[in-house]
Design a protein around this motif. Sequence first.
Motif, PDB file in Angstrom:
ATOM      1  N   ASP A   1      -7.230  -1.765  10.980  1.00  0.00           N
ATOM      2  CA  ASP A   1      -6.114  -0.822  10.989  1.00  0.00           C
ATOM      3  C   ASP A   1      -5.514  -0.755   9.583  1.00  0.00           C
ATOM      4  O   ASP A   1      -4.528  -1.414   9.280  1.00  0.00           O
ATOM      5  CB  ASP A   1      -5.077  -1.264  12.031  1.00  0.00           C
ATOM      6  CG  ASP A   1      -4.085  -0.144  12.323  1.00  0.00           C
ATOM      7  OD1 ASP A   1      -3.993   0.796  11.493  1.00  0.00           O
ATOM      8  OD2 ASP A   1      -3.423  -0.213  13.361  1.00  0.00           O
ATOM      9  N   GLN A   2      -6.166   0.077   8.736  1.00  0.00           N
ATOM     10  CA  GLN A   2      -5.767   0.160   7.326  1.00  0.00           C
ATOM     11  C   GLN A   2      -4.318   0.612   7.177  1.00  0.00           C
ATOM     12  O   GLN A   2      -3.568   0.069   6.356  1.00  0.00           O
ATOM     13  CB  GLN A   2      -6.670   1.157   6.569  1.00  0.00           C
ATOM     14  CG  GLN A   2      -8.148   0.929   6.743  1.00  0.00           C
ATOM     15  CD  GLN A   2      -8.677  -0.248   5.938  1.00  0.00           C
ATOM     16  OE1 GLN A   2      -7.899  -0.971   5.306  1.00  0.00           O
ATOM     17  NE2 GLN A   2      -9.983  -0.449   5.964  1.00  0.00           N
ATOM     18  N   GLN A   3      -3.937   1.613   7.987  1.00  0.00           N
ATOM     19  CA  GLN A   3      -2.590   2.169   7.849  1.00  0.00           C
ATOM     20  C   GLN A   3      -1.534   1.113   8.170  1.00  0.00           C
ATOM     21  O   GLN A   3      -0.552   0.952   7.450  1.00  0.00           O
ATOM     22  CB  GLN A   3      -2.427   3.390   8.773  1.00  0.00           C
ATOM     23  CG  GLN A   3      -1.145   4.180   8.508  1.00  0.00           C
ATOM     24  CD  GLN A   3      -1.096   4.731   7.070  1.00  0.00           C
ATOM     25  OE1 GLN A   3      -2.091   5.283   6.565  1.00  0.00           O
ATOM     26  NE2 GLN A   3       0.030   4.547   6.397  1.00  0.00           N
ATOM     27  N   ALA A   4      -1.742   0.378   9.244  1.00  0.00           N
ATOM     28  CA  ALA A   4      -0.767  -0.643   9.643  1.00  0.00           C
ATOM     29  C   ALA A   4      -0.650  -1.722   8.570  1.00  0.00           C
ATOM     30  O   ALA A   4       0.452  -2.191   8.257  1.00  0.00           O
ATOM     31  CB  ALA A   4      -1.177  -1.271  10.976  1.00  0.00           C
ATOM     32  N   MET A   5      -1.780  -2.107   7.983  1.00  0.00           N
ATOM     33  CA  MET A   5      -1.745  -3.154   6.949  1.00  0.00           C
ATOM     34  C   MET A   5      -1.061  -2.632   5.691  1.00  0.00           C
ATOM     35  O   MET A   5      -0.311  -3.347   5.033  1.00  0.00           O
ATOM     36  CB  MET A   5      -3.161  -3.647   6.641  1.00  0.00           C
ATOM     37  CG  MET A   5      -3.737  -4.467   7.791  1.00  0.00           C
ATOM     38  SD  MET A   5      -5.254  -5.340   7.335  1.00  0.00           S
ATOM     39  CE  MET A   5      -6.465  -4.035   7.494  1.00  0.00           C
ATOM     40  N   HIS A   6      -1.317  -1.363   5.388  1.00  0.00           N
ATOM     41  CA  HIS A   6      -0.689  -0.744   4.224  1.00  0.00           C
ATOM     42  C   HIS A   6       0.824  -0.690   4.413  1.00  0.00           C
ATOM     43  O   HIS A   6       1.596  -1.073   3.526  1.00  0.00           O
ATOM     44  CB  HIS A   6      -1.265   0.661   4.020  1.00  0.00           C
ATOM     45  CG  HIS A   6      -0.859   1.293   2.726  1.00  0.00           C
ATOM     46  ND1 HIS A   6       0.345   1.947   2.576  1.00  0.00           N
ATOM     47  CD2 HIS A   6      -1.469   1.343   1.512  1.00  0.00           C
ATOM     48  CE1 HIS A   6       0.439   2.382   1.323  1.00  0.00           C
ATOM     49  NE2 HIS A   6      -0.643   2.028   0.665  1.00  0.00           N
ATOM     50  N   ASP A   7       1.270  -0.241   5.610  1.00  0.00           N
ATOM     51  CA  ASP A   7       2.712  -0.118   5.874  1.00  0.00           C
ATOM     52  C   ASP A   7       3.399  -1.475   5.851  1.00  0.00           C
ATOM     53  O   ASP A   7       4.478  -1.630   5.287  1.00  0.00           O
ATOM     54  CB  ASP A   7       2.950   0.555   7.235  1.00  0.00           C
ATOM     55  CG  ASP A   7       2.501   2.008   7.233  1.00  0.00           C
ATOM     56  OD1 ASP A   7       2.260   2.551   6.125  1.00  0.00           O
ATOM     57  OD2 ASP A   7       2.378   2.597   8.319  1.00  0.00           O
ATOM     58  N   ALA A   8       2.740  -2.468   6.471  1.00  0.00           N
ATOM     59  CA  ALA A   8       3.337  -3.810   6.510  1.00  0.00           C
ATOM     60  C   ALA A   8       3.444  -4.379   5.096  1.00  0.00           C
ATOM     61  O   ALA A   8       4.444  -5.015   4.742  1.00  0.00           O
ATOM     62  CB  ALA A   8       2.502  -4.732   7.394  1.00  0.00           C
ATOM     63  N   SER A   9       2.423  -4.129   4.280  1.00  0.00           N
ATOM     64  CA  SER A   9       2.441  -4.634   2.902  1.00  0.00           C
ATOM     65  C   SER A   9       3.569  -3.983   2.107  1.00  0.00           C
ATOM     66  O   SER A   9       4.283  -4.651   1.359  1.00  0.00           O
ATOM     67  CB  SER A   9       1.111  -4.332   2.204  1.00  0.00           C
ATOM     68  OG  SER A   9       0.049  -4.921   2.899  1.00  0.00           O
ATOM     69  N   ARG A  10       3.711  -2.661   2.275  1.00  0.00           N
ATOM     70  CA  ARG A  10       4.743  -1.957   1.507  1.00  0.00           C
ATOM     71  C   ARG A  10       6.130  -2.469   1.886  1.00  0.00           C
ATOM     72  O   ARG A  10       6.974  -2.728   1.031  1.00  0.00           O
ATOM     73  CB  ARG A  10       4.634  -0.447   1.731  1.00  0.00           C
ATOM     74  CG  ARG A  10       5.358   0.342   0.627  1.00  0.00           C
ATOM     75  CD  ARG A  10       5.416   1.820   0.922  1.00  0.00           C
ATOM     76  NE  ARG A  10       5.844   2.044   2.281  1.00  0.00           N
ATOM     77  CZ  ARG A  10       5.244   2.886   3.126  1.00  0.00           C
ATOM     78  NH1 ARG A  10       4.210   3.581   2.743  1.00  0.00           N
ATOM     79  NH2 ARG A  10       5.701   3.021   4.349  1.00  0.00           N
ATOM     80  N   GLU A  11       6.335  -2.649   3.180  1.00  0.00           N
ATOM     81  CA  GLU A  11       7.625  -3.134   3.667  1.00  0.00           C
ATOM     82  C   GLU A  11       7.947  -4.517   3.080  1.00  0.00           C
ATOM     83  O   GLU A  11       9.050  -4.785   2.622  1.00  0.00           O
ATOM     84  CB  GLU A  11       7.538  -3.240   5.191  1.00  0.00           C
ATOM     85  CG  GLU A  11       8.842  -2.971   5.907  1.00  0.00           C
ATOM     86  CD  GLU A  11       8.590  -2.920   7.404  1.00  0.00           C
ATOM     87  OE1 GLU A  11       8.996  -3.870   8.075  1.00  0.00           O
ATOM     88  OE2 GLU A  11       7.940  -1.952   7.857  1.00  0.00           O
ATOM     89  N   LEU A  12       6.931  -5.355   3.106  1.00  0.00           N
ATOM     90  CA  LEU A  12       7.071  -6.722   2.618  1.00  0.00           C
ATOM     91  C   LEU A  12       7.440  -6.745   1.133  1.00  0.00           C
ATOM     92  O   LEU A  12       8.368  -7.434   0.706  1.00  0.00           O
ATOM     93  CB  LEU A  12       5.726  -7.413   2.825  1.00  0.00           C
ATOM     94  CG  LEU A  12       5.631  -8.901   2.771  1.00  0.00           C
ATOM     95  CD1 LEU A  12       6.562  -9.508   3.800  1.00  0.00           C
ATOM     96  CD2 LEU A  12       4.193  -9.298   3.096  1.00  0.00           C
ATOM     97  N   LEU A  13       6.702  -5.982   0.340  1.00  0.00           N
ATOM     98  CA  LEU A  13       6.939  -5.980  -1.097  1.00  0.00           C
ATOM     99  C   LEU A  13       8.293  -5.360  -1.415  1.00  0.00           C
ATOM    100  O   LEU A  13       8.959  -5.771  -2.360  1.00  0.00           O
ATOM    101  CB  LEU A  13       5.805  -5.243  -1.823  1.00  0.00           C
ATOM    102  CG  LEU A  13       4.475  -6.001  -1.744  1.00  0.00           C
ATOM    103  CD1 LEU A  13       3.316  -5.106  -2.156  1.00  0.00           C
ATOM    104  CD2 LEU A  13       4.497  -7.247  -2.613  1.00  0.00           C
ATOM    105  N   GLU A  14       8.733  -4.403  -0.575  1.00  0.00           N
ATOM    106  CA  GLU A  14      10.064  -3.818  -0.776  1.00  0.00           C
ATOM    107  C   GLU A  14      11.142  -4.864  -0.556  1.00  0.00           C
ATOM    108  O   GLU A  14      12.114  -4.938  -1.300  1.00  0.00           O
ATOM    109  CB  GLU A  14      10.281  -2.620   0.157  1.00  0.00           C
ATOM    110  CG  GLU A  14       9.821  -1.322  -0.486  1.00  0.00           C
ATOM    111  CD  GLU A  14       9.740  -0.168   0.515  1.00  0.00           C
ATOM    112  OE1 GLU A  14      10.297  -0.303   1.621  1.00  0.00           O
ATOM    113  OE2 GLU A  14       9.116   0.840   0.156  1.00  0.00           O
TER     114      GLU A  14
END
Length: 257
Positions: A119-132
């Motif tokens: 689930d590329q999108q979910a991993m991308h979103d979770a990563s962005r949230e985390l780094l924010e």
Amino acid sequence: MEPLLEVKGLTKRFGGLTAVNRVDLAIRPGEVVGLVGDNGAGKSTLIKMISGVYQPNEGEIYFEGRKVEITHPSQARDLGIETIYQDLALAGNLDVPANIFLGREMKRSLLGGLIRVLDQQAMHDASRELLETLDVQFPSLTARIDNLSGGQRQAVAISRALYWRAKLLIMDEPTNNLGVVEQRKVLDLILRLRDQGIPVILISHTMHDVFAVTNRIVVMHRGRKVAEKKTAETDHQEIVQYMVGALDDSRVAEEPA
Ligand SMILES: Nc1ncnc2c1ncn2[C@@H]1O[C@H](COP(=O)(O)OP(=O)(O)OP(=O)(O)O)[C@@H](O)[C@H]1O
Ligand SMILES: [Mg+2]
């Protein structure tokens, strides 16, 4: 407060060399502990026993009050002990989300559960949230890790530890080879972790960094713990004296009264 991690009498020998000699150490929630000492003092060997890379010859490790035997790095990670080494163990050819989820990828089902895909999108979103939440700027999360700066890479490694709910973070020379601004960022991240209650063990040769972020400083010399000082109650000059062996509290402690 009860220690999260406590080691007692930890000893590691390599042939005739005692790299770590009966070291006691306790780490409590919300503190940053500096681990310092000259080259070869035994710092990395000590933390490698805590992170499951080496097995101690003697001594005990307690985590959350229970005696544990950490026989493999994955076991340390399962306990909540994340270690960031100098080489970081990131995959240079993959992007940021892939590195954060390396080996623990998110998957989703297709065709009513017949197949599972990443689930590329979910991993991308979770990563962005985390780094924010860490307040680290990335030009693009889909950049290969190879193309990121040293500080951005550190941030990815720290994010990975945070995402997987590390209870204790160990960093071995995290600011080596970083620019001034990036060093500052990594130090800020350490303080943020501390404020979230996650203790950090910081190994560093950079006294300025150690004094900037630690509550306590532990000094090793030739495998032994020779000093443990509250950062506010010592100074650079005194710590260096312990590092070179001119001062040694362990000898004083062992002398008969
Ligand atoms: N796998 C190994 N086999 C044999 N000797 C080792 C091994 N790992 C470390 N040593 C030795 O143990 C001692 C402690 O090494 P260690 O890497 O723990 O030091 P350190 O304090 O981390 O030093 P540095 O600041 O240079 O990273 C050194 O004398 C080193 O040569
Ligand atoms: Mg080392």
